[in-house]
Scaffold this active site. Structure first.
Site, PDB file in Angstrom:
ATOM      1  N   ASP A 176      44.349  53.022  38.225  1.00  0.00           N
ATOM      2  CA  ASP A 176      44.698  53.613  39.515  1.00  0.00           C
ATOM      3  C   ASP A 176      44.987  55.102  39.445  1.00  0.00           C
ATOM      4  O   ASP A 176      45.120  55.756  40.472  1.00  0.00           O
ATOM      5  CB  ASP A 176      45.922  52.889  40.107  1.00  0.00           C
ATOM      6  CG  ASP A 176      45.601  51.439  40.436  1.00  0.00           C
ATOM      7  OD1 ASP A 176      44.559  51.220  41.058  1.00  0.00           O
ATOM      8  OD2 ASP A 176      46.371  50.551  40.051  1.00  0.00           O
ATOM      9  N   HIS A 220      50.699  49.424  31.769  1.00  0.00           N
ATOM     10  CA  HIS A 220      49.913  48.220  32.029  1.00  0.00           C
ATOM     11  C   HIS A 220      50.460  47.079  31.189  1.00  0.00           C
ATOM     12  O   HIS A 220      50.865  47.287  30.048  1.00  0.00           O
ATOM     13  CB  HIS A 220      48.435  48.453  31.685  1.00  0.00           C
ATOM     14  CG  HIS A 220      47.542  47.452  32.328  1.00  0.00           C
ATOM     15  ND1 HIS A 220      47.327  46.208  31.797  1.00  0.00           N
ATOM     16  CD2 HIS A 220      46.844  47.517  33.489  1.00  0.00           C
ATOM     17  CE1 HIS A 220      46.519  45.552  32.605  1.00  0.00           C
ATOM     18  NE2 HIS A 220      46.213  46.303  33.637  1.00  0.00           N
TER      19      HIS A 220
END
Ligand code: CMC
Length: 435
Positions: free
Chosen positions: A363, A306
């Site tokens: 996710d 991320h």
């Protein structure tokens, strides 16, 4: 601590104010940089650029903190409905019971699609990707629901926000029904937001679907966790479009398209593709992780890494527990969950991922939950889009309400050809193949 930064260019010192946010984040305000020095900044991927001062969502990526309007994501995931989370994001505070009832009524009134809008679905090929339908249909809402193209007052905004939140869910379910050749199902007045979505997705005229509390709870949590994430790619797109004065539906439709990419919201589909690939090919999770470390393999560990979180993603932590919990409650076993756990363990024990601070993101486990609910894979990113809609609306409003807002218009450093002579057609040589 000083309250300015000094930049020296060609031996001349220039001072720029430092801005401090409410959580102590500091930024150099370079809004006069070009006019005073003649240079611009260069920041590929905007990794160091604060594009806005925003009061909506706070993330501390080193500590794994995420808060909407100051409220921790853990509390919202546990206690809050998706709709009151939406109201928190859009209006800045949790609604009182009267506000909540009023907005609920507006959502209910706005849930059906205009009869003529239903014809649009026939225009798409039956195998059209649901994200293409979602973005096109959201853009089309304005043609039916917005009396004026531009939103100029609060009641028009509130109505448009309710229309968008209510209809994005109706559109998603209708797109799915049209794709599988079943009749569209009308929303019901007596169901809450999440139950209504499941009803429109899974009821058929001869067999109504009733969501179990476990399934409704898991989907509500999924939507709450996706509702905002400050200046991510799709939200920045919405803010960019909003800065030109474009209306809410157009801006959010652009956000849906930005979300579609596999490095952003499309990753939730890519994770399941990856886990299925590991299962079907018989590859071990460890060797898949090894492949993802090789830059030349073209493989990334989807659902890992991320830009902002350099510690765990708090949403992934909640979703991992929620996936376990849901599968236990609905008594479903999903071999992909076991593979996901093994992939996570292998990556977290590997120096490559540890050194780069790559952890599971939102996710990684969300797809397991969506599968257990019965959502088909090609609808996963649409589910993300439904969840992110309140965040996009809140950001559109923040841009719209800012009287000092300027159109977003980045600069560049041009690296193309310098002045070049125009060549007549017969004298041109094909140089493209050599590039
Ligand atoms: N697998 C393998 N290596 C990775 C991964 C990954 N998933 N993510 C980053 N790296 C490596 C990358 O190759 C680079 O290595 P090096 O330093 O040797 O060049 C280093 O880690 C830093 O990566 P980056 O690409 O510079 O990081 P970024 O901040 O530009 O990208 C990201 C962030 C999320 C796009 C990226 O981590 C990624 O592609 N992850 C997989 C896709 C994914 O799960 N996306 C969902 C993001 S969260 C929800 C959302 O935004 O929608």
């Amino acid at each position: 601590m000083t309250d300015y930064a000094t930049i020296t260019i060609d031996g001349v010192e220039h001072q720029f104010p430092l801005v401090t946010g409410s959580e102590g984040e500091r930024a150099i305000d370079i809004s006069t940089l070009r006019s005073t020095t003649g240079v611009v900044t260069l920041d590929d991927g905007y990794a160091n650029t604060g594009a806005a001062q925003s009061a909506i969502t706070f993330i501390d990526g080193d500590k794994g903190i995420l808060r909407y309007r100051g409220v921790p994501i853990e509390d919202l995931a546990k206690h809050s409905s998706f709709i009151e989370t939406a109201e928190l994001l859009i209006w800045g505070e949790l609604p009182d019971p009267a506000q909540r009832d009023r907005f609920r009524q507006m959502l209910s009134d706005q849930a059906p699609l205009h009869r003529d809008m239903r014809k649009h679905f026939d225009g798409f090929p039956s195998d059209a990707h649901p994200m293409a339908i979602q973005s096109a249909m959201i853009n089309a809402i304005q043609a039916y629901d917005l009396p004026e193209i531009h939103i100029s007052d609060d009641p028009t905004f509130e109505r448009a926000a309710a229309a968008l939140i209510a209809k994005t869910r109706t559109i998603a379910a209708a797109a799915y029904k049209s794709h599988i050749g079943q009749p569209m199902v009308y929303p019901r007045h007596d169901l809450n937001y999440v139950e209504n979505f499941l009803h429109m997705m899974f009821s058929v005229p001869y067999r109504p679907y009733e969501a179990t509390p476990e399934v409704a709870h898991a989907l509500n949590m999924f939507l709450v966790l996706h509702a905002d994430h400050e200046q991510n790619c799709s939200t920045s797109t919405v803010r960019m479009v909003a800065s030109s004065g474009a209306n809410l539906f157009t801006a959010v439709s652009a956000g849906v398209n930005a979300l579609w990419g596999p490095l952003h919201g499309g990753a939730n589909m890519a994770v399941i593709d990856m886990l299925e690939d590991i299962r079907d090919s018989g590859t071990s999770p460890q060797s898949y992780v090894d492949k993802a470390k090789d830059r030349n393999s073209g493989v990334r560990l989807m659902g890992f890494g991320h830009r902002v979180y350099r510690n765990f993603d708090p949403r992934a932590k909640i979703l991992k527990e929620a996936a376990d919990d849901l599968l236990n409650k609905v008594k479903v076993t999903d071999p992909l969950l076991d593979i996901a756990r093994e992939v996570e363990a292998a990556a977290l024990a590997d120096d490559y991922f540890v050194e780069r601070k790559l952890y599971p993101n939102v996710d990684f486990y969300s797809g397991i939950i969506l599968r257990a609910i019965g959502i088909p894979l090609d609808m996963f990113t649409v589910m993300f889009a439904i969840g992110r809609t309140p965040g996009w609306i809140a950001h559109w409003k923040e841009v719209h309400d800012n009287a000092a807002q300027r159109i977003h218009r980045p600069r560049q450093v041009y690296v193309g050809p310098t002045l070049t002579e125009w060549v007549p057609r017969p004298d041109r040589k094909d140089k493209r193949k050599k590039r």
